[in-house]
Design an enzyme around this catalytic site. Structure first.
Site, PDB file in Angstrom:
ATOM      1  N   HIS A   1       0.832  -1.222   0.000  1.00  0.00           N
ATOM      2  CA  HIS A   1       0.000   0.000   0.000  1.00  0.00           C
ATOM      3  C   HIS A   1       0.862   1.266   0.000  1.00  0.00           C
ATOM      4  O   HIS A   1       0.431   2.311   0.466  1.00  0.00           O
ATOM      5  CB  HIS A   1      -0.948   0.050   1.197  1.00  0.00           C
ATOM      6  CG  HIS A   1      -1.691  -1.229   1.431  1.00  0.00           C
ATOM      7  ND1 HIS A   1      -2.925  -1.489   0.876  1.00  0.00           N
ATOM      8  CD2 HIS A   1      -1.356  -2.351   2.136  1.00  0.00           C
ATOM      9  CE1 HIS A   1      -3.332  -2.701   1.259  1.00  0.00           C
ATOM     10  NE2 HIS A   1      -2.395  -3.242   2.000  1.00  0.00           N
TER      11      HIS A   1
ATOM     12  N   SER B   1      15.709  21.311 -16.419  1.00  0.00           N
ATOM     13  CA  SER B   1      14.520  22.130 -16.666  1.00  0.00           C
ATOM     14  C   SER B   1      14.964  23.408 -17.369  1.00  0.00           C
ATOM     15  O   SER B   1      16.068  23.891 -17.148  1.00  0.00           O
ATOM     16  CB  SER B   1      13.848  22.455 -15.333  1.00  0.00           C
ATOM     17  OG  SER B   1      13.120  23.656 -15.434  1.00  0.00           O
TER      18      SER B   1
ATOM     19  N   LYS C   1      16.818  21.737 -11.117  1.00  0.00           N
ATOM     20  CA  LYS C   1      16.119  20.479 -11.418  1.00  0.00           C
ATOM     21  C   LYS C   1      16.973  19.439 -12.127  1.00  0.00           C
ATOM     22  O   LYS C   1      17.812  19.752 -12.968  1.00  0.00           O
ATOM     23  CB  LYS C   1      14.896  20.762 -12.317  1.00  0.00           C
ATOM     24  CG  LYS C   1      13.741  21.444 -11.634  1.00  0.00           C
ATOM     25  CD  LYS C   1      13.034  20.593 -10.579  1.00  0.00           C
ATOM     26  CE  LYS C   1      12.241  19.462 -11.174  1.00  0.00           C
ATOM     27  NZ  LYS C   1      11.042  19.928 -11.857  1.00  0.00           N
TER      28      LYS C   1
ATOM     29  N   GLU D   1      10.026   8.230 -16.976  1.00  0.00           N
ATOM     30  CA  GLU D   1       8.723   8.849 -17.245  1.00  0.00           C
ATOM     31  C   GLU D   1       8.255   8.532 -18.667  1.00  0.00           C
ATOM     32  O   GLU D   1       7.082   8.248 -18.907  1.00  0.00           O
ATOM     33  CB  GLU D   1       8.798  10.365 -17.042  1.00  0.00           C
ATOM     34  CG  GLU D   1       8.851  10.765 -15.589  1.00  0.00           C
ATOM     35  CD  GLU D   1       9.052  12.263 -15.416  1.00  0.00           C
ATOM     36  OE1 GLU D   1       8.389  12.832 -14.557  1.00  0.00           O
ATOM     37  OE2 GLU D   1       9.870  12.866 -16.142  1.00  0.00           O
TER      38      GLU D   1
END
Ligand code: ARG
Length: 462
Positions: free
Chosen positions: A159, A280, A286, A293
């Site tokens: 979970h 970024s 970043k 992804e």
């Protein structure tokens, strides 16, 4: 209306509307099959000569003409346009330019229906071999990493809540197993890909004394379709491949999700190296996990291709229908996507991530993921497990309100809870011992994991 040439027989008075010609054509994508089309046609031409359907001299002309087209294609000299409609017509047209009247005999005892099916199977068989090889490379990287991290502990979750600590190797081996099933599944699918439809004709077979076993052997097919209607219209093999490809993407996508989470500041379990991370355009601090992804994002198109293929075949009357031309882009796109994702994830694991060991050892020491082990401790000393479980639940609650961990309790406090506790409770709940103790078959205990590593290495080597 148009001056375009007619493709078909004299039955047609005028040419196709140019927009319809474009709509109908598959040359824009089925050029991908050209090498297989040439190989398939060479086998067919040899069979025509062998059975005496054409002369030996004609057979030789066809074979050398087809080889010439292969060279021309590889040199970039053969670039068929939209007027060719599809790769099969394009090759036949060029062959007739090269071999003259003999070229016009290539299509004897064959249809584009059995031809397209043959090409697609040859293509897919090849790509399945490549993908299985890539799966093995992916597994090898997982195994290398696992072998170096048997005693590296990470929190195990259910979970997405910390559950019990596990060996990092155990985690990596879980993905090794998934990839192993993928490898196995593709091998199984290949048994249905590797069946020859060549010689099924348009739908009903042919009036010529062809030898289907000969062409099948030339093309290294395992078997031939027993029924010509089934042979030209079967796309089960494509559906099966797309399903297997979807499962590969399910596995890669789950791994990706974890890499993304783990590289976040909140988890901090891994850092991304520069070779596999991106920046970024506005936020200079970043470092983004674009690779996992993208893999996670690309899973959807592979599932979509499976769905598209199922829908394309579900209402088709026998035998060939043009709907079946839609199999190609679905297959090509899925093959390319699976191959690109496997390559990227293999590189990511090999050099794109670094485990943050300090962060990981803190993560397994500072929580209550050893609570089950306290209950197991009591249960092993005769306390019924459910009773022990309730007792430990109470302890956890008091610890939380007192800002303590289980390891902070004094022996008196333990004894107060239950007289069965002795000083060895401290070693029993230390993370290393908690993991080591789960020595059941397939569990995360170090001994089990070492056995699994040996078995995995064996599988990879055979
Ligand atoms: N381009 C077609 C396909 O990929 C080849 C078969 C065409 N057959 C036909 N009867 N029109 O399916």
């Amino acid at each position: 209306m148009t001056t375009q040439q007619k493709t078909w027989s004299q039955r047609f008075e005028s040419a196709l509307h140019p927009a319809i010609a474009r709509f109908n054509a598959s040359i824009g994508f089925d050029i991908e099959l050209i090498e297989y089309d040439l190989t398939g046609s060479i086998a067919h031409a040899k069979m025509l000569a062998k059975t005496g359907i054409i002369s030996a001299a004609e057979g030789d002309k066809l074979v050398s003409g087809l080889e010439q087209i292969r060279r021309e294609y590889r040199q970039g000299l053969f670039v068929p346009g939209i007027d060719a409609e599809d790769v099969h017509f394009a090759v036949e047209k060029r062959l007739t330019e090269i071999a003259g009247d003999a070229g016009k005999k290539l299509h004897t005892a064959r249809s584009r229906n059995d031809q397209a099916g043959t090409d697609t199977r040859l293509y897919l068989r090849d790509r399945i071999g490549q993908i299985r090889q890539q799966l093995r490379e992916f597994q090898a990287v997982l195994l290398d990493l696992a072998e170096n991290n048997v005693e590296t502990l990470i929190p195990g979750y259910t979970h997405l809540q910390r559950a019990q600590p596990i060996s990092l190797a155990h985690y990596l081996l879980a993905y090794f197993e998934m990839a192993d099933r993928d490898w196995e599944r593709l091998g199984d699918v290949c048994q249905r890909v590797n069946i020859s439809p060549l010689g099924c004709g348009a739908l009903a077979g042919t009036t010529f004394p062809i030898d289907r076993h000969y062409t099948a052997a030339e093309l290294h097919f395992d078997r031939i379709y027993a029924n010509s209607l089934d042979g030209v219209s079967d796309r089960d093999f494509a559906v099966e491949f797309l399903a297997a490809a979807s499962l590969i993407l399910v596995h890669l996508s789950r791994l990706s999700e974890e890499m993304i989470l783990w590289s976040s500041h909140e988890f901090g379990f891994i850092s991304l190296t520069d070779s596999c991370a991106t920046g970024s355009s506005i936020m200079p601090q970043k470092k983004n996990p674009d690779v996992p992804e993208l893999v996670r994002g690309k899973a959807g198109r592979v599932f979509g291709n499976l769905q598209a293929m199922l829908v394309a075949v579900k209402g088709l009357p026998l035998a060939y229908n043009k709907d079946l031309q839609e199999d190609k882009e679905a297959l090509f796109d899925s093959v390319k996507t699976v191959q690109a994702c496997l390559e990227a994830m293999t590189i990511l694991l090999r050099e794109g991530i670094a485990f943050n060991r300090d962060r990981l050892s803190a993560a397994v020491a500072e929580d209550f993921s050893n609570a089950t082990d306290v209950a197991d401790y009591l249960a092993a000393r005769g306390v019924p497990f459910r009773e022990a479980y309730n007792l430990v639940g109470k302890v956890v609650k008091t610890c939380i309100s007192g800002g303590k961990l289980l390891k902070d309790l004094t022996l008196e406090e333990w004894k107060e809870l239950h007289p069965a506790f002795e000083t060895d409770i401290y070693s029993a709940i230390a993370p290393q011992q908690v993991v080591a103790a789960r020595n059941s078959y397939g569990g995360t205990g170090f001994e089990q994991v070492r056995k699994s590593l040996i078995a995995a290495r064996d599988r990879l080597n055979n």
